[in-house]
Write an enzyme that holds these catalytic residues in place. Structure first.
Site, PDB file in Angstrom:
ATOM      1  N   GLY A  55       0.868  -1.053  -0.076  1.00  0.00           N
ATOM      2  CA  GLY A  55       0.115  -0.045  -0.048  1.00  0.00           C
ATOM      3  C   GLY A  55       0.560   1.214   0.027  1.00  0.00           C
ATOM      4  CG  ASP A  56       3.789   4.258   1.471  1.00  0.00           C
ATOM      5  OD1 ASP A  56       4.594   4.686   0.684  1.00  0.00           O
ATOM      6  OD2 ASP A  56       3.011   4.883   2.420  1.00  0.00           O
TER       7      ASP A  56
END
Length: 474
Positions: free
Chosen positions: A253-254
């Protein structure tokens, strides 16, 4: 007849008893020797179960892990020791490693991070950051932690470490945390580190964070996090030197890999750069972040980064530079080649206005130096924007070279494909044509990539063995 029946019954009972005894013996563990590669082998070995651990996924094994490491630490000067995590689901809170030590996970072993906050000690904020990322001060210790260590191996036959991050993500989103979320693995002020052949899932925040360390080998990791969860960076080398990252698959997610070296005035004061880093054969999926990010916390400097044979799928950007006024430091001597990109928002992205700061004490005159940035041999398809390159007014990003790039646009691509401000450099054989600030050269240019090897690339692994128990099938 009665006597005969009695003896016959006794014989049956004895036979059944023998069968039951044989069955019981069949449930006894026997040795299964497996081979693995490591920077060093160990003279001594122990099983986690030797220290009372229970692999039912419910019993806390924090004390068992701590007891095991404490006992095996006494053998560091006598050839070192390895702790074998056998098949099972081993719930635990944070525990520390020791020097000349190997943590080995069997292929069917799962280390589960407890969601009981009382089993996560607090640590002070990192010196080069000045504050926590999720809160103003302290941070939770990582699940697997160590500081001032030498010769540490965390490996396995693709065993799993599960950070069970869902409760932490919920607290973060609701603003309920006063301390920064824990990472899965963090080693500080350490030398000779290997992290390899593991599956890491659902970290509360970053997954792998070596900091203020050197001579680091990271290989064969599968790292998985939900793509909508923030700050689940895969691998974050931070103020480290001589780092080799190879053959990793990351869904995040990053940023899949984020290269860092401290935050504003704190990073400038500590002044430890990340340098001499090679990243190769990385596959990344991260729809909202970068394949490899340089920064934004780069105040101690980032230099001599070599990335090659990189694949990104459904990812926001490839190798992105992130910085801001107040950071100071530098990002220089960056070399990237052979990228295959599929479904990207940006192929090239550099940002000089990544404006978060740890506190108001940063120096607005501390400008970063961004120079000698090289990309070549890039094939990208289904692209929305070829490049967004935004330097800093009166502090342009210099020495940018982009060569031999073919970009195929998405059906709904932006009309302005190259958006450039405050950058200087050249391009060669780039399609679609770059912005005027990066003019196409009349004669073909092949952007630089070093021909020498880093010292960490010549570190050879040796074949070690670990005996893990399994039960005989009857």
């Amino acid at each position: 007849m009665v006597s005969s029946k009695f003896h016959f019954a006794s014989a049956i009972i004895a036979a059944l008893g023998l069968l039951f005894l044989t069955a019981a013996e069949c449930r006894n563990p026997i040795s299964n020797t497996v081979k693995y590669s490591a920077i060093n082998c160990r003279k001594h070995s122990a099983l986690l179960t030797d220290f009372g651990a229970v692999g039912d996924g419910e019993t806390s094994n924090t004390k068992a892990f701590k007891a095991a490491v404490g006992h095996l630490s006494q053998l560091a000067s006598d050839g070192g020791a390895q702790l074998i995590v056998p098949p099972g689901r081993w719930l635990t809170g944070s525990f520390n490693l020791t020097s000349h030590f190997t943590l080995f996970l069997h292929k069917d072993a799962v280390i589960l991070a407890t969601q009981d906050e009382s089993e996560w000690p607090h640590l002070p904020a990192l010196p080069s950051y000045g504050k926590g990322r999720d809160g103003p001060g302290e941070r939770f210790s990582s699940l697997i932690f160590g500081t001032n260590l030498t010769d540490v191996v965390i490996t396995g036959h693709n065993g799993t470490i599960d950070g069970q991050g869902a409760s932490w993500w919920a607290k973060f989103k609701q603003g309920l945390l006063n301390s920064t979320r824990p990472y899965v693995i963090e080693l500080m002020y350490s030398d000779q580190i290997q992290i390899s052949n593991l599956t890491l899932v659902n970290s509360p925040s970053w997954f792998v964070h070596p900091i203020y360390s050197s001579n680091i080998t990271i290989q064969g990791l599968t790292i998985l996090a939900p793509i909508e969860v923030p700050n689940t960076d895969g691998i974050n080398p931070d103020s480290c030197s001589q780092i080799r990252i190879e053959d990793c698959y990351i869904v995040s997610g990053d940023d899949c890999i984020a290269v860092k070296s401290g935050f504003d005035e704190y990073g400038i004061k500590v002044g430890i750069p990340t340098e001499h880093l090679v990243i190769r054969r990385l596959t990344c999926i991260s729809p909202s972040s970068a394949t490899i990010a340089l920064g934004s916390e780069m105040s101690g400097g980032i230099r001599d980064v070599r990335a090659e044979d990189i694949t990104a799928i459904d990812t926001e950007s490839s190798v992105r530079i992130k910085t801001a006024v107040g950071r100071g430091g530098y990002v220089k001597d960056i070399y990237v080649r052979r990228m295959t990109l599929k479904k990207m928002k940006y192929v090239f992205w550099m940002t000089g206005s990544y404006g978060s700061h740890p506190d108001p004490g940063f120096d607005p005159k501390a400008l970063p130096e961004i120079t000698n940035i090289n990309y070549k041999q890039v094939v990208a398809e289904n692209v929305t924007i070829s490049a967004r390159l935004d330097g800093i007014h009166d502090d342009p990003f210099k020495g940018i070279c982009i060569s031999n790039v073919t970009i195929t646009l998405a059906e709904k691509a932006k009309k302005l494909q190259w958006n450039c401000t405050d950058v200087e450099g050249i391009t060669s054989n780039v399609t679609p044509k770059a912005c005027d600030l990066l003019p196409e050269q009349k004669e073909a240019v092949d952007c630089a990539f070093p021909e020498d090897r880093l010292a960490i690339e010549d570190v050879e692994l040796v074949t070690c063995s670990a005996s893990t128990p399994f039960f005989r099938v009857c």
